[in-house]
Scaffold this motif. Structure first.
Motif, PDB file in Angstrom:
ATOM      1  N   PRO A   1     -38.054 -90.968   7.539  1.00  0.00           N
ATOM      2  CA  PRO A   1     -38.158 -91.894   8.676  1.00  0.00           C
ATOM      3  C   PRO A   1     -39.570 -92.016   9.234  1.00  0.00           C
ATOM      4  O   PRO A   1     -39.910 -93.027   9.846  1.00  0.00           O
ATOM      5  CB  PRO A   1     -37.204 -91.287   9.706  1.00  0.00           C
ATOM      6  CG  PRO A   1     -37.194 -89.828   9.381  1.00  0.00           C
ATOM      7  CD  PRO A   1     -37.369 -89.726   7.899  1.00  0.00           C
TER       8      PRO A   1
ATOM      9  N   LEU B   1     -37.725 -96.056  11.605  1.00  0.00           N
ATOM     10  CA  LEU B   1     -36.513 -96.231  12.402  1.00  0.00           C
ATOM     11  C   LEU B   1     -36.576 -97.503  13.240  1.00  0.00           C
ATOM     12  O   LEU B   1     -35.555 -97.970  13.743  1.00  0.00           O
ATOM     13  CB  LEU B   1     -36.308 -95.022  13.328  1.00  0.00           C
ATOM     14  CG  LEU B   1     -36.159 -93.661  12.649  1.00  0.00           C
ATOM     15  CD1 LEU B   1     -36.017 -92.572  13.699  1.00  0.00           C
ATOM     16  CD2 LEU B   1     -34.979 -93.649  11.703  1.00  0.00           C
TER      17      LEU B   1
ATOM     18  N   ALA C   1     -31.849 -93.062  16.923  1.00  0.00           N
ATOM     19  CA  ALA C   1     -31.476 -93.980  15.843  1.00  0.00           C
ATOM     20  C   ALA C   1     -30.634 -93.234  14.821  1.00  0.00           C
ATOM     21  O   ALA C   1     -31.119 -92.821  13.770  1.00  0.00           O
ATOM     22  CB  ALA C   1     -32.727 -94.563  15.187  1.00  0.00           C
TER      23      ALA C   1
ATOM     24  N   GLU D   1     -28.360 -92.081  11.795  1.00  0.00           N
ATOM     25  CA  GLU D   1     -28.370 -92.580  10.416  1.00  0.00           C
ATOM     26  C   GLU D   1     -27.149 -93.449  10.164  1.00  0.00           C
ATOM     27  O   GLU D   1     -26.023 -93.109  10.516  1.00  0.00           O
ATOM     28  CB  GLU D   1     -28.376 -91.399   9.447  1.00  0.00           C
ATOM     29  CG  GLU D   1     -28.654 -91.790   8.011  1.00  0.00           C
ATOM     30  CD  GLU D   1     -28.919 -90.571   7.147  1.00  0.00           C
ATOM     31  OE1 GLU D   1     -29.317 -90.759   5.984  1.00  0.00           O
ATOM     32  OE2 GLU D   1     -28.731 -89.438   7.645  1.00  0.00           O
TER      33      GLU D   1
ATOM     34  N   ASN E   1     -29.444 -99.302  17.506  1.00  0.00           N
ATOM     35  CA  ASN E   1     -30.666 -98.528  17.411  1.00  0.00           C
ATOM     36  C   ASN E   1     -31.283 -98.411  18.802  1.00  0.00           C
ATOM     37  O   ASN E   1     -31.468 -99.401  19.492  1.00  0.00           O
ATOM     38  CB  ASN E   1     -31.638 -99.234  16.453  1.00  0.00           C
ATOM     39  CG  ASN E   1     -32.872 -98.409  16.149  1.00  0.00           C
ATOM     40  OD1 ASN E   1     -33.495 -97.864  17.048  1.00  0.00           O
ATOM     41  ND2 ASN E   1     -33.221 -98.330  14.873  1.00  0.00           N
TER      42      ASN E   1
ATOM     43  N   THR F   1     -34.345 -96.918  19.581  1.00  0.00           N
ATOM     44  CA  THR F   1     -35.777 -96.709  19.665  1.00  0.00           C
ATOM     45  C   THR F   1     -36.354 -97.681  20.695  1.00  0.00           C
ATOM     46  O   THR F   1     -35.760 -98.707  21.021  1.00  0.00           O
ATOM     47  CB  THR F   1     -36.456 -96.939  18.313  1.00  0.00           C
ATOM     48  OG1 THR F   1     -36.230 -98.293  17.902  1.00  0.00           O
ATOM     49  CG2 THR F   1     -35.918 -95.996  17.248  1.00  0.00           C
TER      50      THR F   1
END
Length: 224
Positions: free
Chosen positions: A26, A42, A67, A69, A76, A78
């Motif tokens: 990542p 990510l 985030a 997997e 997400n 982020t």
């Protein structure tokens, strides 16, 4: 390499005999020995950017948690993913130029542009616009700390007052009731501060590890 945007297809894989938190990797660092660049795969649109140092392990671990997997992009968490999903800006309490400035700034963030310039006329409420934008970045974007940089100590005090007097449009509470705002008068940053206000001189002092003197102090000492 600067400004290059990479797709997720460019992700890197660790050798099979080495442990990895996630495959493909990542986080990727590239270095010439002088310049170090970092890519966070990510993020919705992974892009290489220059960094001053390697990130702390706990920071990278936190980003992995944001985030999970296999999660779809809309889940997400982020920072750059959240910047693409900011709620519409209400016009309440904003002049047309302020509304336009914040709207275009957030559109720029959503387009994965890390730098933006807002030009506003004197007396149009530039600091108020900045505070309103920062409030949205903290509340909806999930930003953890914002640096508010000024070139004179008196402007830092004015900015602090603007933050403390700002009334949020949704909860009708003052900014200072919700977030800690620190006006740096020394080189120690409060870990609980969401906004740090400082002069260029003090920021240089913090980054270089040297002592800092404000412009007011230098004038008192007769320095040019």
């Amino acid at each position: 390499m600067a400004g290059t945007t990479f797709s997720r297809a460019c992700s890197c894989w660790a050798p099979s005999d080495l442990p990895a938190a996630r495959q493909p990797l990542p986080f990727v660092y590239e270095s010439t020995g002088v310049e170090t660049r970092f890519t966070n795969y990510l993020e919705p649109v992974a892009s290489s950017r220059q960094v001053f140092a390697f990130h702390r392990p706990e920071t990278l671990a936190d980003w992995l948690e944001q985030a999970p997997e296999g999660e779809p992009e809309q889940e997400n968490e982020t920072l750059r993913a959240r910047l693409r999903r900011l709620p519409p800006l209400a016009r309440t309490g904003l002049r047309n130029c302020q509304y336009e400035a914040i709207t275009n700034l957030e559109r720029s963030f959503a387009d994965n542009r890390p730098r933006a310039l807002i030009q506003m006329a004197t007396g149009s409420g530039k600091t108020y616009t900045a505070v309103a934008s920062i409030y949205r970045l903290l509340k909806f974007g999930g930003a953890r700390r914002v640096l508010f940089l000024v070139d004179r100590a008196n402007l830092g005090r004015q900015a602090l007052n603007e933050f403390l007097q700002y009334v949020t449009p949704d909860s009708k509470r003052r900014f200072g009731e919700l977030y800690n705002v620190q006006l740096l008068t020394h080189n120690a940053i409060d870990r609980a501060a969401s906004v740090c206000i400082t002069t260029i001189q003090r920021l240089y002092s913090i980054l270089s590890g040297g002592p800092a003197r404000s412009a007011d102090a230098r004038r008192a000492l007769g320095a040019t």
